[in-house]
Every structure is written in C-alpha cells, then in structure tokens.
Design a protein around this motif. Structure first.
Motif, short mmCIF file in Angstrom:
data_model
loop_
_atom_site.label_atom_id
_atom_site.label_comp_id
_atom_site.label_asym_id
_atom_site.label_seq_id
_atom_site.Cartn_x
_atom_site.Cartn_y
_atom_site.Cartn_z
N MET A 184 0.76 -1.16 0.04
CA MET A 184 -0.05 0.01 0.04
C MET A 184 0.84 1.24 -0.01
N ILE A 185 1.90 1.37 0.95
CA ILE A 185 2.87 2.28 0.89
C ILE A 185 3.62 2.79 -0.29
N SER A 186 3.87 1.61 -0.93
CA SER A 186 4.62 1.76 -2.38
C SER A 186 3.85 2.32 -3.42
N ASP A 329 -11.95 10.63 -0.62
CA ASP A 329 -11.13 10.29 -1.47
C ASP A 329 -10.72 11.43 -2.60
N TRP A 330 -10.65 12.74 -2.06
CA TRP A 330 -10.52 13.85 -2.81
C TRP A 330 -9.42 14.58 -2.50
N ASN A 331 -8.67 14.70 -3.63
CA ASN A 331 -7.44 16.18 -3.42
C ASN A 331 -7.23 16.90 -4.68
N VAL A 348 4.67 12.51 -3.72
CA VAL A 348 4.19 11.40 -2.94
C VAL A 348 2.58 11.89 -3.03
N SER A 349 1.75 10.60 -3.36
CA SER A 349 0.38 10.80 -2.91
C SER A 349 -0.29 9.84 -2.10
N VAL A 350 -0.85 10.36 -0.98
CA VAL A 350 -1.44 9.62 0.08
C VAL A 350 -2.87 8.97 -0.56
N LEU A 351 -3.25 9.48 -1.57
CA LEU A 351 -4.60 9.31 -1.98
C LEU A 351 -4.12 7.88 -2.82
N ASP A 352 -3.15 8.06 -3.73
CA ASP A 352 -2.93 6.67 -4.44
C ASP A 352 -2.57 5.61 -3.33
N ALA A 353 -1.93 5.67 -2.39
CA ALA A 353 -1.66 4.73 -1.48
C ALA A 353 -3.02 4.05 -0.78
N VAL A 354 -3.75 4.88 -0.37
CA VAL A 354 -4.89 4.43 0.55
C VAL A 354 -6.40 4.42 0.00
N SER A 355 -6.76 5.36 -1.02
CA SER A 355 -8.00 5.32 -1.61
C SER A 355 -8.44 3.80 -2.27
N PRO A 356 -7.50 3.51 -3.14
CA PRO A 356 -7.79 2.16 -3.62
C PRO A 356 -8.34 1.18 -2.66
N ILE A 368 -6.17 -0.65 6.08
CA ILE A 368 -6.68 0.31 6.90
C ILE A 368 -8.15 0.78 6.60
N THR A 369 -8.94 0.83 7.34
CA THR A 369 -10.13 1.37 7.23
C THR A 369 -10.17 2.80 7.27
N LYS A 370 -11.41 3.58 6.83
CA LYS A 370 -11.38 4.79 6.79
C LYS A 370 -11.60 5.52 8.25
N ASN A 371 -12.07 4.77 9.21
CA ASN A 371 -12.11 5.28 10.47
C ASN A 371 -10.99 4.92 11.28
N GLN A 372 -10.12 4.10 10.68
CA GLN A 372 -8.61 3.98 11.51
C GLN A 372 -7.90 5.14 10.97
N PHE A 373 -7.98 5.41 9.73
CA PHE A 373 -7.00 6.40 9.02
C PHE A 373 -7.47 7.73 9.29
#
Length: 582
Positions: A184-186, A329-331, A348-356, A368-373
C-alpha cells in the motif's frame, strides 16, 4: 438490617451509531490555561463521522445531523467513554451547539462528567432546554484537569424510536509490518523525479553535517487529528524516520510551518517568516497544499510560485510535493502535479496509497479502514499520520537505493542540477506571478510604502495560533497587524480607514476571519475604485485569509484604501498584513 432494594426499570435497548470510536485524545494547554482536546463537527464533519465511524448510509438520518433541530429529532441520548492510564482522571465532555447570531455563545452545551475508566456515561437530550439561537452542531470538547494526558475516546448517538442504525463493525488492528501494508505504501510514489538534491542532503547527513527538513502546508501539516499534535503528526514522524535512517550524529533539524485552513495563496506569503525564520536554510522542503487549494483564486499560480520560490533559493534545497487526501477520496493532485512533472520533482500521493484499498467491498485486501485512517473528514488520526510519514520515508528509501544519476542526465550530457536549472528557465506550467512575493506588516515594512493607518491604530492579539516545529506551545500568526476597533474607541469611527500607497505589480491583503459577533466588513478600493468587500464572516472562524487585490503585468504606483462599512463602524476588523510583488 435493610432488605434488598427493588431494581430500577432497565433502560430499553436503543439503536445507536458511533461518531467517534477509539479515537486518540490529548489534553493540550490552551492560551487561557484550560486543558482541552477539540473535535470540530461543523461543515459536514458530523455527517462524515456518522458515515465513517457509524456506517450510516440513510440519507434522512444524515440530513437530520445538519441542524440542532434535526439532531434533537434523531438523537435520544449521547454515550461517551474515555480510557486513560489513570482510571480516576477527571474529564468533562461538552458537545457545543453553534448559534445563528452568536456563533460560539448562543448555542446549547450538552455536558457530562467522566473518569478515565472507560465506562460509558450518558447525556439525555430530554434533560435540556434548547436556546432560541441554536443552529448547528458545532464542536466537541474533552476538558481535562491534568495537562498532557493521552486517552482513547468513543462517542455514540442513541436514536429515538423509529430510527435504525446498522450493526457495529469490528475492525482488526492495522499491521504496519505486513507485506500488504508495504505494498500500500509503495503505491504512494507518484514520481521519484530528479533526486539529486535529496541525495545530496542524505550524503550530508551521513557525513555528520547538519541537515534541516522543513514542512509547510495547511492543518494536516500543522498536525490536526494527531494526539499529541506535536509528536504524532506526519511531519515530526517523517523527520524522525529520516534521522533514524540516515543521521550519523543526531544532526537533523526540524521545521514545521503548518497553519490550519490556509492555502498556498497564504503559504507563499508566510514562507520567509515561518520557514526561513532566524536565518534557517532548509535542505529539504515538503510542500503540502493538495487539500487546501480548492479556493485558490489563481488555480495553481500561487502553488507554482511557491515551488519555484523554494527551488530558486541560493542554497538550492530539494522540494517534495506531498498530496494528502480527504475522507471523500479527494485532493487536487490532478491540478497540481503538472508543476512537479515540469520540474521533475519527487511527488508523494497519499490518495494513491490508501483510497484504492478503501474502495474494497470486503475486508480481504484492505489494510486500514477510513475510520482508522481519518480523525474527521479532513484530517488523519494518529494511524493516518503514520501512514503519511511512511509514504515520505518510502520515497527517501527508493532514492537512497537508486543510482547516483538519472538516465536522462546521461542522455543529455548534463548534471542533474543543470537539468533542473534549465527546467526552471522554461515557461511555468501554470504561472509564477508571485515567485518574488514579500510580506509587509508592522514589523516588515517596505521603505517605499507610505501608510496612513487612520483608525487602524490598535494591534489585535486574538489571533489564529499554531504549534510550530515540535512545540506544543502556540505561536500567533501575524502578530504585527493593524486593527480597527470601533468597540472601544469612538474616535476611530471618524477615521474608519487604512491607506497604503506603493509602487508594485501585485498586492494581496491578508485579513482575519472570525466567527465573533463584534467583527465587521471592510470595502477595498484601488485608486478610488471599489474592488471587493472583505467579510470576516464568510469563513466564520478565526483564521488568516489572503485575497488578491490586484495582479498586473507591470509595476505601477497605486493607492489602496480599506474602509469599514458604515453599519459596522462600531465593530472590529484586522489587517494582518500584505503580500507584494515589486
């Protein structure tokens, strides 16, 4: 000897949903000495919390959360629990409603006393008489007796008869050492880019020389959602990871200059003061405005101007573009990333890491869930800030592992630094109108600016304040300001204006927004012609607002007059400063 007492009738089981579930809270000392953790619920935050923490999809129920009247129809009671290391720790919970006329003082406060034992206490809405001024659910406060206390808090809303809620969903703990997490981080690495300046900083660190990492952005960079805000924010965690990996002698310095609610339109003005203060020369600058720039009047000119301003500093610092993400899921990375592509910058895009992985329909593959993030709809919580720091650290790792020159450099027969310099000589992809912008206030006066402060002869001390660097103490933004105060000085009402005359190409006004009732509007004139009205109540909360007065192609002499509107001359208005380009 008394016999056993008859039990009270048990309270019937009600449907409920969480708006906070196991969220980190921290008792920070405020300027007035109180010890409070704030959670804002206005501007759609409460609705988003119900969606993320409570899994609410029912549009009627979500709509009722928009107003106090609807909240009272939906909610029967509020259950609150806090768990701290000291189970006897005393905490007060307050859910403050905002008023229509008096934003902060006109609404009802729902309160309950808690201890840190994790036991749920309830607030029954039927115990309260609502005020006529009640408007919208405003903010939650956890008020501590002892400073620097960490806790885990949960808040759930029990519903009135006729309303239902989905079953509570259990979440598995986030495994930040798993292969899935690493994958996910990659995905956050949008562009490694021309990494020469970052490699140079890494080599300098390893040689034992002092290296400075600086972070500038909005509330996420300030650390909003992190508890405590100074050491759990992504910026501090990223700096620590860099130091742990590369430092030879604990020789890495840290600058954090995040200010809530501010876009690059203000960031470019305050960069010199907030980042380069006291002669600082950062080696790496992380720029994070991807969720703050929606209201940027220039649609990216201010952003690119800031990027170029940093890249062209004499000591040639590296720039990293960081694209954070909102809970929807917006930026703005599609708008802003062309700036990074033109200059081949690390992105570096946090969106690209977590939103998919948020979008997965079941838990399989979700890290990771949205509630956790997320802490709320705008800000990450502690886990989210850790993810952001790991995304930046991944960039540093890949750069460190890569070769010492790009293929592009070999093909062109140029050094990587020379390639960057040539790109900086190209036409900007969006604009660079404000690359050479400077700050003008009572402290930083431009010698050729002629000022008649008129009735703006006071200094405002009730300012937006932020936690700079690794500090918990608050630093006021724009303390060297000009304040009109018609609430105290009736003589000011005769001279209810401020005039600035200077020769420049572009000029921006920075004024104070506020939700207070004693704040008024001001009209802005240029060379006698009306341009716009500065209204502190449009945003309606205390922060710094930058607006363009003019942006011309050539430099000319102009007279700018800021005049309090006739009906507001018994109120206040604060000019925090100006940004100007000669």
């Amino acid at each position: 000897m008394a016999g056993p007492k008859a039990p009270k009738d048990p309270e019937r089981k009600r449907a409920y949903f969480y708006i906070m579930k196991d969220k980190d809270i921290y008792g920070s000392v405020q300027e007035d000495g109180s010890i409070i953790h704030f959670i804002y619920e206005s501007d759609g935050r409460l609705i988003n919390s119900a969606q993320i923490a409570g899994n609410i999809e029912n549009k009627e129920e979500l709509g009722l959360l928009e107003t106090v009247e609807g909240f009272g129809r939906l909610v029967h009671s509020i259950g609150v629990s806090v768990e701290t290391d000291n189970q006897n720790e005393q905490i007060e919970f307050v859910f403050q409603m905002y008023g229509k006329q008096d934003l902060y003082g006109g609404g009802t406060n729902l309160k309950v006393k808690l201890t840190g034992d994790g036991m749920e206490r309830k607030i029954y809405l039927s115990d309260y008489k609502w005020t006529p001024d009640d408007d919208i659910p405003g903010q939650i406060k956890f008020i501590f007796n002892t400073p620097d206390i960490m806790g885990k808090a949960s808040v759930r809303l029990y519903l009135n008869d006729g309303y239902e809620a989905p079953a509570d969903i259990e979440e598995t703990e986030v495994d930040m050492n798993s292969d899935e997490y690493c994958r996910m981080i990659s995905h956050s690495l949008m562009n490694m880019g021309n990494a020469y300046r970052i490699r140079k900083a890494i080599e300098k660190t390893r040689a034992g020389k002092e290296v400075t990492l600086a972070y500038i952005g909005g509330s996420i960079t300030q650390g909003a959602g992190a508890a405590p805000i100074n050491t759990e924010c992504y910026a501090y965690k990223s700096y620590q990871l860099f130091q742990k990996r590369f430092s030879a002698k604990n020789n890495v310095k840290f600058i954090k200059a995040g200010v809530g609610g501010t876009p690059s339109e203000l960031g470019m003005i305050r960069f010199d003061r907030d980042v380069l203060r006291d002669g600082q020369q950062p080696d790496i600058v992380v720029i994070e405005f991807a969720v703050n720039d929606e209201g940027d009047e220039t649609k990216g000119d201010c952003y690119e101007s800031l990027v170029r301003k940093v890249l062209n500093l004499p000591w040639k610092p590296a720039v990293i573009l960081l694209f954070s993400v909102f809970a929807n899921d917006w930026n703005l990375q599609d708008r802003l990333s062309p700036v990074g592509k033109l200059y081949d910058l690390p992105m570096v895009s946090v969106l690209d890491a977590v939103s998919p992985q948020f979008a997965l329909k079941n838990d399989e593959g979700r890290v990771i869930t949205k509630n956790q993030f997320f802490y709320d709809m705008f800000h990450p919580g502690n886990a989210g800030h850790s993810v952001m720091a790991d995304c930046i650290e991944y960039l540093f790792e890949k750069i460190d592992q890569a070769g010492h020159a790009s293929l592009n450099a070999f093909e062109l027969g140029l050094t990587e630094e020379k390639i960057l310099q040539e790109k900086l000589n190209l036409a900007p992809v969006i604009g660079n109108s404000f690359e050479n912008i400077r700050l003008l206030d009572k402290k930083d006066i431009y010698a050729k600016a002629y000022i008649d402060e008129g009735g703006f002869d006071s200094t405002d001390t009730q300012l937006q304040s932020v936690e700079m660097d690794d500090q918990l103490s608050l630093t006021p933004e724009f303390p060297y300001n000009w304040m009109y105060d018609g609430t105290k000085n009736t003589l000011n009402r005769v001279k209810a204006y401020f005039e600035l005359e200077m020769e420049c190409r572009a000029l921006l006004l920075v004024f104070k927004d506020s939700g207070e009732v004693n704040v008024g509007k001001a009209k802005v004139y240029v060379d006698g012609e009306y341009h716009f009205t500065a209204d502190p109540h449009i945003n309606n909360w205390q922060h710094c607002n930058a607006v363009i007065i003019f942006n011309n192609k050539t430099s000319e002499n102009h007279v700018v007059r800021i005049e309090i509107e006739e009906e507001d001359r018994d109120k206040q208005f604060t000019i925090l400063g100006f940004g100007y380009v000669l």
